[in-house]
Scaffold this active site. Structure first.
Site, PDB file in Angstrom:
ATOM      1  N   SER A 141       0.711  -1.290   0.034  1.00 48.54           N
ATOM      2  CA  SER A 141       0.155   0.048  -0.065  1.00 48.54           C
ATOM      3  C   SER A 141       0.823   1.426  -0.112  1.00 48.54           C
ATOM      4  O   SER A 141       0.253   2.395  -0.253  1.00 48.54           O
ATOM      5  CB  SER A 141      -0.881  -0.122   1.267  1.00 48.54           C
ATOM      6  OG  SER A 141      -2.149  -0.435   0.829  1.00 48.54           O
TER       7      SER A 141
ATOM      8  N   LYS B 122       0.259   3.251  -2.855  1.00 50.31           N
ATOM      9  CA  LYS B 122      -1.079   4.236  -3.094  1.00 50.31           C
ATOM     10  C   LYS B 122      -0.488   5.897  -2.848  1.00 50.31           C
ATOM     11  O   LYS B 122      -1.205   6.591  -3.614  1.00 50.31           O
ATOM     12  CB  LYS B 122      -1.937   4.000  -1.698  1.00 50.31           C
ATOM     13  CG  LYS B 122      -2.720   2.315  -2.252  1.00 50.31           C
ATOM     14  CD  LYS B 122      -3.637   2.321  -0.953  1.00 50.31           C
ATOM     15  CE  LYS B 122      -4.305   0.904  -1.125  1.00 50.31           C
ATOM     16  NZ  LYS B 122      -3.916  -0.353  -1.215  1.00 50.31           N
TER      17      LYS B 122
ATOM     18  N   TYR C  10      -3.492  -1.888 -10.576  1.00 53.97           N
ATOM     19  CA  TYR C  10      -3.637  -1.972  -9.199  1.00 53.97           C
ATOM     20  C   TYR C  10      -2.568  -3.092  -8.312  1.00 53.97           C
ATOM     21  O   TYR C  10      -1.928  -2.815  -7.541  1.00 53.97           O
ATOM     22  CB  TYR C  10      -4.950  -1.954  -8.395  1.00 53.97           C
ATOM     23  CG  TYR C  10      -5.010  -2.179  -6.921  1.00 53.97           C
ATOM     24  CD1 TYR C  10      -4.883  -1.170  -6.153  1.00 53.97           C
ATOM     25  CD2 TYR C  10      -5.290  -3.461  -6.218  1.00 53.97           C
ATOM     26  CE1 TYR C  10      -4.811  -1.096  -4.726  1.00 53.97           C
ATOM     27  CE2 TYR C  10      -5.196  -3.475  -4.825  1.00 53.97           C
ATOM     28  CZ  TYR C  10      -5.042  -2.333  -4.329  1.00 53.97           C
ATOM     29  OH  TYR C  10      -4.988  -2.424  -2.685  1.00 53.97           O
TER      30      TYR C  10
ATOM     31  N   TYR D 104      -3.652   2.799   8.112  1.00 54.66           N
ATOM     32  CA  TYR D 104      -4.862   2.020   8.100  1.00 54.66           C
ATOM     33  C   TYR D 104      -5.721   2.524   9.258  1.00 54.66           C
ATOM     34  O   TYR D 104      -5.850   3.839   9.329  1.00 54.66           O
ATOM     35  CB  TYR D 104      -4.470   0.576   8.610  1.00 54.66           C
ATOM     36  CG  TYR D 104      -3.864   0.034   7.695  1.00 54.66           C
ATOM     37  CD1 TYR D 104      -4.109  -0.267   6.232  1.00 54.66           C
ATOM     38  CD2 TYR D 104      -2.521  -0.377   7.979  1.00 54.66           C
ATOM     39  CE1 TYR D 104      -3.451  -0.779   5.248  1.00 54.66           C
ATOM     40  CE2 TYR D 104      -1.386  -1.210   6.957  1.00 54.66           C
ATOM     41  CZ  TYR D 104      -2.045  -1.231   5.500  1.00 54.66           C
ATOM     42  OH  TYR D 104      -1.199  -1.608   4.574  1.00 54.66           O
TER      43      TYR D 104
ATOM     44  N   VAL E 226       1.166  -3.628   3.846  1.00 55.18           N
ATOM     45  CA  VAL E 226       1.212  -5.114   4.414  1.00 55.18           C
ATOM     46  C   VAL E 226       2.438  -5.902   4.139  1.00 55.18           C
ATOM     47  O   VAL E 226       2.636  -6.922   4.900  1.00 55.18           O
ATOM     48  CB  VAL E 226      -0.147  -5.700   4.089  1.00 55.18           C
ATOM     49  CG1 VAL E 226      -1.169  -5.244   4.676  1.00 55.18           C
ATOM     50  CG2 VAL E 226      -0.159  -6.047   2.790  1.00 55.18           C
TER      51      VAL E 226
HETATM   52  N1  GLU Z   1      -2.369  -5.659  -2.203  1.00 53.76           N
HETATM   53  C1  GLU Z   1      -2.798  -5.011  -0.799  1.00 53.76           C
HETATM   54  C2  GLU Z   1      -4.303  -5.545  -0.947  1.00 53.76           C
HETATM   55  O1  GLU Z   1      -5.011  -4.828  -1.891  1.00 53.76           O
HETATM   56  C3  GLU Z   1      -2.418  -4.006  -0.338  1.00 53.76           C
HETATM   57  C4  GLU Z   1      -2.824  -4.009   1.146  1.00 53.76           C
HETATM   58  C5  GLU Z   1      -1.994  -3.194   1.846  1.00 53.76           C
HETATM   59  O2  GLU Z   1      -0.655  -2.892   1.808  1.00 53.76           O
HETATM   60  O3  GLU Z   1      -2.651  -2.163   2.546  1.00 53.76           O
HETATM   61  O4  GLU Z   1      -4.936  -6.069  -0.168  1.00 53.76           O
END
Ligand code: GLU
Length: 303
Positions: free
Chosen positions: A64, A67, A187, A239, A257
């Site tokens: 993430s 992002k 994504y 998060y 994650v």
């Molecule tokens: N590729 C993970 C998902 O989409 C990213 C999760 C993350 O790092 O928050 O579930």
């Protein structure tokens, strides 16, 4: 200030805790195989001083943290029009939750939950070659080629049922323009990018320099845009633990994650920590402790 001894001390202090607590993310099979007992930390200052310790040059799955960079590309491509597609409030629920989307008509709360990043990715798929753009941006920012991990991307595509649900749900509200499979392919590839702590400390440099490129000084984002990315990191970047992060660390952060966390000290430096075992919140257990030690020892915080 010379940071190298401090980073070495942080790693030496936390190393005995490696492998003792926390869980490596297991819902993506390719991530479940990553050895937990690793810890790296790296930083780069606005003046170009670099320091790093532990497993700081080992590439890991940025997940993430990507992002941040899709948001950066989205802000560049769409300017303020991006905010017609996405909110800027903490969600208060899990990063992959479907619940809020139903009551809020498919409009994602913020760009750092999965639904939000998928919505930004949809805009990028419309505007450019989304997969090529993110690699170009990151390679340019850290001065080295950056790659997708095809095994992780395939592993996510095979098991990413919630993300498929989120994307289809948004599509049903008319929130995605492009084919769901195409958007998710971009994504999942973004999440699969492999970088080290040192590369991420370098690449995020524009966020502590009012949007200016860490090496060339060219504007990656405008000053106002960079400030806004930092604001979103502080409120939504870790998060459902952003309040706890503000309380314990006091810096804009974005975690993934894969166990990485990047943090920004505006006008001073960017840093990245990585340790794969996670707290229940999804943030790296020892990474969080390392950041806490860093801010406690240096007094660097935005508050
Ligand atoms: N590729 C993970 C998902 O989409 C990213 C999760 C993350 O790092 O928050 O579930």
């Amino acid at each position: 200030m010379l940071f190298q001894p401090l980073l070495e001390e942080i790693v030496a202090t936390l190393r005995p805790e490696l492998g003792r607590a926390g869980q490596v993310a297991s819902y993506i099979p390719a991530l479940a195989r990553v050895p937990a007992a690793q810890l790296g930390i790296a930083l780069r200052t606005c003046d170009g001083e670099e320091a790093h310790a532990g497993d700081s040059m080992t590439p890991f799955s940025i997940q993430s943290i990507s992002k941040l960079f899709t948001l950066t590309l989205g802000m560049r491509e769409l300017g303020d029009a991006l905010w017609e597609h996405i909110g800027r409030e903490p969600s208060g629920s899990a990063f992959n939750s479907l619940v809020q989307l139903e009551s809020e008509h498919g409009l994602p709360r913020n760009p750092f939950i999965n639904a939000g990043a998928i919505a930004v990715t949809d805009r990028l798929v419309s505007a450019c070659d989304a997969k090529a753009e993110i690699l170009t941006l990151l390679s340019d920012l850290c001065g080295e080629p950056v790659y997708f991990d095809e095994e992780v991307a395939a592993s996510e595509a095979a098991t990413g049922f919630r993300n498929v649900a989120l994307a289809n749900f948004m599509k049903s509200f008319g929130r995605l323009d492009n084919d769901v499979g195409t958007v998710l392919d971009a994504y999942f590839h973004d999440c699969s990018i492999r970088m080290s702590c040192l590369q991420l400390a370098r690449a995020t440099g524009y966020l502590c320099r009012d949007g200016a490129h860490p090496y060339t000084g060219m504007q990656v984002l405008t000053e106002r845009q960079a400030r806004r990315v930092n604001a979103l990191m502080l409120t939504c970047g870790t998060y459902d633990a952003a309040g706890e992060f503000a309380f314990r660390i006091g810096l804009p952060c974005k975690s993934g994650v894969g166990g990485g966390i990047v943090a920004v000290v505006p006008d001073r430096l960017t840093l990245c920590v990585w340790s794969p075992a996670l707290e229940p919140s999804g943030n790296s257990l020892l990474g969080t402790k390392a950041l806490e030690m860093f801010t406690a020892r240096t007094g660097l915080s935005i508050f």
